[in-house]
Design a protein around this motif. Structure first.
Motif, PDB file in Angstrom:
ATOM      1  N   THR A 159       0.723  -1.097   0.007  1.00  0.00           N
ATOM      2  CA  THR A 159      -0.053  -0.107   0.004  1.00  0.00           C
ATOM      3  C   THR A 159       0.974   1.090  -0.047  1.00  0.00           C
ATOM      4  O   THR A 159       2.001   1.225   0.795  1.00  0.00           O
ATOM      5  CB  THR A 159      -0.823   0.051   1.410  1.00  0.00           C
ATOM      6  N   VAL A 160       0.416   2.281  -0.808  1.00  0.00           N
ATOM      7  CA  VAL A 160       1.351   3.228  -1.019  1.00  0.00           C
ATOM      8  C   VAL A 160       0.732   4.665  -0.666  1.00  0.00           C
ATOM      9  O   VAL A 160      -0.626   4.793  -1.067  1.00  0.00           O
ATOM     10  CB  VAL A 160       1.870   3.600  -2.588  1.00  0.00           C
ATOM     11  N   GLU A 161       1.221   5.486  -0.004  1.00  0.00           N
ATOM     12  CA  GLU A 161       0.728   6.470   0.515  1.00  0.00           C
ATOM     13  C   GLU A 161       1.647   7.674   0.552  1.00  0.00           C
ATOM     14  O   GLU A 161       2.823   7.691   0.942  1.00  0.00           O
ATOM     15  CB  GLU A 161       0.245   6.612   2.149  1.00  0.00           C
ATOM     16  N   VAL A 162       1.274   8.873  -0.083  1.00  0.00           N
ATOM     17  CA  VAL A 162       1.888   9.891  -0.275  1.00  0.00           C
ATOM     18  C   VAL A 162       2.364  11.044   0.905  1.00  0.00           C
ATOM     19  O   VAL A 162       3.462  11.587   0.842  1.00  0.00           O
ATOM     20  CB  VAL A 162       1.446  10.942  -1.359  1.00  0.00           C
ATOM     21  N   ASP A 163       1.545  10.833   1.890  1.00  0.00           N
ATOM     22  CA  ASP A 163       1.632  11.656   3.043  1.00  0.00           C
ATOM     23  C   ASP A 163       2.418  10.810   3.984  1.00  0.00           C
ATOM     24  O   ASP A 163       2.021   9.802   4.717  1.00  0.00           O
ATOM     25  CB  ASP A 163       0.263  12.009   3.457  1.00  0.00           C
ATOM     26  N   ARG A 182       0.435  -8.350   8.118  1.00  0.00           N
ATOM     27  CA  ARG A 182       1.756  -8.275   7.550  1.00  0.00           C
ATOM     28  C   ARG A 182       1.442  -7.507   6.070  1.00  0.00           C
ATOM     29  O   ARG A 182       0.924  -8.392   5.229  1.00  0.00           O
ATOM     30  CB  ARG A 182       2.381  -9.669   7.469  1.00  0.00           C
ATOM     31  N   ALA A 183       1.642  -6.422   5.878  1.00  0.00           N
ATOM     32  CA  ALA A 183       1.368  -5.370   4.799  1.00  0.00           C
ATOM     33  C   ALA A 183       2.529  -4.504   4.644  1.00  0.00           C
ATOM     34  O   ALA A 183       3.106  -4.109   5.694  1.00  0.00           O
ATOM     35  CB  ALA A 183      -0.097  -4.938   4.619  1.00  0.00           C
ATOM     36  N   ALA A 184       3.102  -4.228   3.453  1.00  0.00           N
ATOM     37  CA  ALA A 184       4.069  -3.406   3.183  1.00  0.00           C
ATOM     38  C   ALA A 184       3.418  -1.844   2.837  1.00  0.00           C
ATOM     39  O   ALA A 184       2.668  -1.836   1.913  1.00  0.00           O
ATOM     40  CB  ALA A 184       4.838  -3.914   2.053  1.00  0.00           C
ATOM     41  N   VAL A 185       3.864  -1.003   3.901  1.00  0.00           N
ATOM     42  CA  VAL A 185       3.489   0.510   3.618  1.00  0.00           C
ATOM     43  C   VAL A 185       4.656   1.106   3.279  1.00  0.00           C
ATOM     44  O   VAL A 185       5.753   1.411   3.630  1.00  0.00           O
ATOM     45  CB  VAL A 185       2.872   0.898   5.108  1.00  0.00           C
ATOM     46  N   ILE A 186       4.271   1.857   1.851  1.00  0.00           N
ATOM     47  CA  ILE A 186       5.431   2.683   1.422  1.00  0.00           C
ATOM     48  C   ILE A 186       4.984   4.083   1.326  1.00  0.00           C
ATOM     49  O   ILE A 186       3.971   4.309   0.911  1.00  0.00           O
ATOM     50  CB  ILE A 186       5.491   2.186  -0.164  1.00  0.00           C
ATOM     51  N   THR A 187       5.879   4.670   1.582  1.00  0.00           N
ATOM     52  CA  THR A 187       5.520   6.299   1.265  1.00  0.00           C
ATOM     53  C   THR A 187       5.975   6.777  -0.075  1.00  0.00           C
ATOM     54  O   THR A 187       7.288   6.612  -0.314  1.00  0.00           O
ATOM     55  CB  THR A 187       6.384   7.215   2.543  1.00  0.00           C
ATOM     56  N   GLY A 188       5.130   7.370  -0.930  1.00  0.00           N
ATOM     57  CA  GLY A 188       5.646   7.609  -2.219  1.00  0.00           C
ATOM     58  C   GLY A 188       4.450   8.185  -2.974  1.00  0.00           C
ATOM     59  O   GLY A 188       3.374   8.195  -2.469  1.00  0.00           O
ATOM     60  N   ASP A 189       4.619   8.312  -4.108  1.00  0.00           N
ATOM     61  CA  ASP A 189       3.761   8.983  -5.011  1.00  0.00           C
ATOM     62  C   ASP A 189       2.907   7.811  -5.807  1.00  0.00           C
ATOM     63  O   ASP A 189       3.513   7.069  -6.497  1.00  0.00           O
ATOM     64  CB  ASP A 189       4.582   9.802  -6.251  1.00  0.00           C
ATOM     65  N   GLY A 190       1.678   7.696  -5.371  1.00  0.00           N
ATOM     66  CA  GLY A 190       0.531   6.545  -5.843  1.00  0.00           C
ATOM     67  C   GLY A 190       0.702   6.384  -7.273  1.00  0.00           C
ATOM     68  O   GLY A 190       0.507   5.350  -7.908  1.00  0.00           O
ATOM     69  N   ALA A 191       0.722   7.533  -8.173  1.00  0.00           N
ATOM     70  CA  ALA A 191       0.613   7.576  -9.519  1.00  0.00           C
ATOM     71  C   ALA A 191       1.704   6.777 -10.140  1.00  0.00           C
ATOM     72  O   ALA A 191       1.653   6.401 -11.214  1.00  0.00           O
ATOM     73  CB  ALA A 191       0.694   8.990  -9.981  1.00  0.00           C
ATOM     74  N   GLU A 192       2.909   6.545  -9.431  1.00  0.00           N
ATOM     75  CA  GLU A 192       4.221   5.821  -9.963  1.00  0.00           C
ATOM     76  C   GLU A 192       3.810   4.417  -9.782  1.00  0.00           C
ATOM     77  O   GLU A 192       4.636   3.343  -9.941  1.00  0.00           O
ATOM     78  CB  GLU A 192       5.369   6.100  -9.367  1.00  0.00           C
ATOM     79  N   GLY A 193       2.939   4.077  -8.915  1.00  0.00           N
ATOM     80  CA  GLY A 193       2.744   2.496  -8.393  1.00  0.00           C
ATOM     81  C   GLY A 193       3.740   2.064  -7.512  1.00  0.00           C
ATOM     82  O   GLY A 193       4.039   3.083  -6.660  1.00  0.00           O
ATOM     83  N   TYR A 194       4.224   0.943  -7.392  1.00  0.00           N
ATOM     84  CA  TYR A 194       5.407   0.370  -6.930  1.00  0.00           C
ATOM     85  C   TYR A 194       5.984  -0.690  -7.494  1.00  0.00           C
ATOM     86  O   TYR A 194       5.424  -1.859  -7.390  1.00  0.00           O
ATOM     87  CB  TYR A 194       4.939  -0.157  -5.392  1.00  0.00           C
ATOM     88  N   MET A 201     -11.745  11.537  -2.403  1.00  0.00           N
ATOM     89  CA  MET A 201     -11.049  12.953  -2.677  1.00  0.00           C
ATOM     90  C   MET A 201      -9.865  12.324  -3.826  1.00  0.00           C
ATOM     91  O   MET A 201      -9.269  11.330  -3.865  1.00  0.00           O
ATOM     92  CB  MET A 201      -9.885  12.983  -1.346  1.00  0.00           C
ATOM     93  N   LEU A 202      -9.478  13.524  -4.440  1.00  0.00           N
ATOM     94  CA  LEU A 202      -8.373  13.463  -5.568  1.00  0.00           C
ATOM     95  C   LEU A 202      -7.145  13.458  -5.203  1.00  0.00           C
ATOM     96  O   LEU A 202      -6.777  13.830  -4.201  1.00  0.00           O
ATOM     97  CB  LEU A 202      -8.800  14.827  -6.208  1.00  0.00           C
ATOM     98  N   MET A 203      -6.424  12.364  -6.014  1.00  0.00           N
ATOM     99  CA  MET A 203      -4.875  12.139  -5.848  1.00  0.00           C
ATOM    100  C   MET A 203      -4.232  13.553  -5.889  1.00  0.00           C
ATOM    101  O   MET A 203      -4.538  14.420  -6.637  1.00  0.00           O
ATOM    102  CB  MET A 203      -4.593  11.361  -6.983  1.00  0.00           C
ATOM    103  N   ARG A 204      -3.455  13.468  -4.786  1.00  0.00           N
ATOM    104  CA  ARG A 204      -2.848  15.023  -4.603  1.00  0.00           C
ATOM    105  C   ARG A 204      -2.271  15.687  -5.828  1.00  0.00           C
ATOM    106  O   ARG A 204      -2.287  16.765  -6.001  1.00  0.00           O
ATOM    107  CB  ARG A 204      -1.868  14.890  -3.316  1.00  0.00           C
ATOM    108  N   ASN A 205      -1.374  14.603  -6.506  1.00  0.00           N
ATOM    109  CA  ASN A 205      -0.695  15.256  -7.630  1.00  0.00           C
ATOM    110  C   ASN A 205      -1.584  15.678  -8.911  1.00  0.00           C
ATOM    111  O   ASN A 205      -1.155  16.001 -10.064  1.00  0.00           O
ATOM    112  CB  ASN A 205       0.446  14.257  -7.974  1.00  0.00           C
TER     113      ASN A 205
END
Length: 394
Positions: free
Chosen positions: A145-149, A166-178, A245-249
């Protein structure tokens, strides 16, 4: 609801919520999702401070536990962050993250059709509850799961660990996926988009599903469910559910009198017989269709604009703020409205043409529209991919 026995109060509240969700879905909640709701309850993921009402007043769990619990177990969204986490002081408050209404959460999980063993990418971690539900069904270490904030990601990661998820939490831009955990069997977004990011299609397996809320500048509404083929293309239909809510970017921060209208503008005046509320009123099918036809046009209402003879005004503008229009209603006549237009595009003419197109095509709702994402770009279509919509109003 009482706090004399908090555990019993929560059990009763969750049981009642699951009943409301089943009623909203029109069928009993699938057993795997009901089990997940008990194992990873919503109350374990909603933060201790939420924001309630139109004024987004803070409600703290420690100070008002009954009110907090009622908000958590109502079938409504709960605002969990305002102003991107920046204390607004006496300034304007606006929601920047929320826990979605449980019925739409479970509706989307049903539409996603996840199975045990699936590899899932979630865009927009938020509180972490959706990731927890997914992980309970697909299994440990299967959800990314990717969260920009960063603050939201940190809080969600802690809550997931506290529940043993057990889930991977990633801080990043969700528009880029992972890409590091790709390819995925399923991709689900918990924020709306105005355009489907290309990396999402590239990172989902052939036959895999992408499910995302949709928004146009004209109207935030709809879910888009797409299936990826083996040739780098994804296609699917919209359905008439949700507003996220709209994707931030992809945000557009525009205001009429700050960014669009200038004192030296001299708009052209004309008249129309088309009531502005027909295109920007209470008909979600019309508004959704216009949003698909006019992808870079937005609108806002201004009631009692302090203009002589004007009871209400509909403002229309392009997202690049180069063209605008206003349609005035005097509060009396329902068959004649004053139109003002400025800039290289005649926006009200485009809106009226798009509305006429919608009427000619038997007023299609969201379910008749679809979208294809291919290497050359996006294509919106009506009924089937062989009927693409040309951009614009006609």
């Amino acid at each position: 609801m009482t706090t004399s026995d908090p555990a019993a109060a929560e059990r009763n509240a969750l049981r009642a919520l699951l009943g409301m969700v089943s009623d909203e879905l029109g069928a009993p909640l699938a057993p795997e999702w009901e089990r997940a709701a008990w194992v990873v309850p919503r109350s374990a993921f909603v933060p201790d401070r939420v924001y309630l009402g139109d004024g987004l007043e803070p409600c703290d769990r420690g100070e008002a536990p009954d009110t907090w619990l009622r908000s958590v177990y109502a079938d409504d969204p709960v605002v969990t962050q305002i102003n991107d986490g920046v204390e607004p002081g006496d300034g304007e408050r606006w929601p920047s993250s929320s826990a979605s209404a449980p019925s739409i959460v479970f509706r989307m999980l049903h539409m996603l059709d996840v199975r045990e063993g699936h590899q899932v990418l979630e865009i927009g971690t938020g509180t972490g509850w959706n990731a927890g539900l997914l992980a309970h069904v697909v299994g440990p270490d299967r959800v990314t799961t990717v969260e920009v904030d960063a603050a939201l990601a940190c809080g969600a990661g802690e809550r997931l660990r506290n529940r043993g998820v057990r889930a991977a939490v990633i801080t990043g831009d969700g528009a880029e996926g992972y890409v590091d955990s790709a390819p995925y069997d399923r991709l689900v977004a918990t924020c709306s988009v105005r355009s489907v990011p290309r990396p999402w299609v590239d990172q989902v397996k052939p036959g895999g599903v992408i499910l995302t809320p949709w928004e146009s500048p004209w109207f935030c509404y709809g879910l888009l469910r797409m299936v990826v083929d083996g040739n780098g293309t994804a296609a699917g239909r919209f359905s008439p559910h949700s507003a996220f809510m709209l994707m931030r970017n992809q945000r557009t921060d525009l205001r009429i009198f700050r960014d669009v209208v200038r004192d030296d503008h001299r708009p052209d005046e004309s008249a129309t017989g088309l009531p502005p509320w027909r295109v920007a009123g209470d008909d979600p099918a019309a508004r959704f269709a216009l949003g698909l036809r006019l992808r870079d046009v937005w609108c806002t209402w201004h009631d009692d604009p302090d203009v002589a003879g004007v009871a209400s005004r509909l403002w229309i503008a392009t997202t690049d703020a180069t063209s605008w229009a206003a349609v005035d209603w005097d509060g009396k006549a329902d068959d004649r409205f004053t139109v003002w237009q400025h800039g290289p595009r005649r926006l009200w003419d485009e809106v009226a043409a798009a509305y006429a197109w919608w009427l000619r095509n038997d007023r299609p709702g969201p379910g008749r529209f679809g979208l294809t994402v291919a290497a050359q770009g996006e294509s919106v279509w009506l009924d089937d991919p062989g009927r693409p919509l040309s951009p614009g109003g006609g």
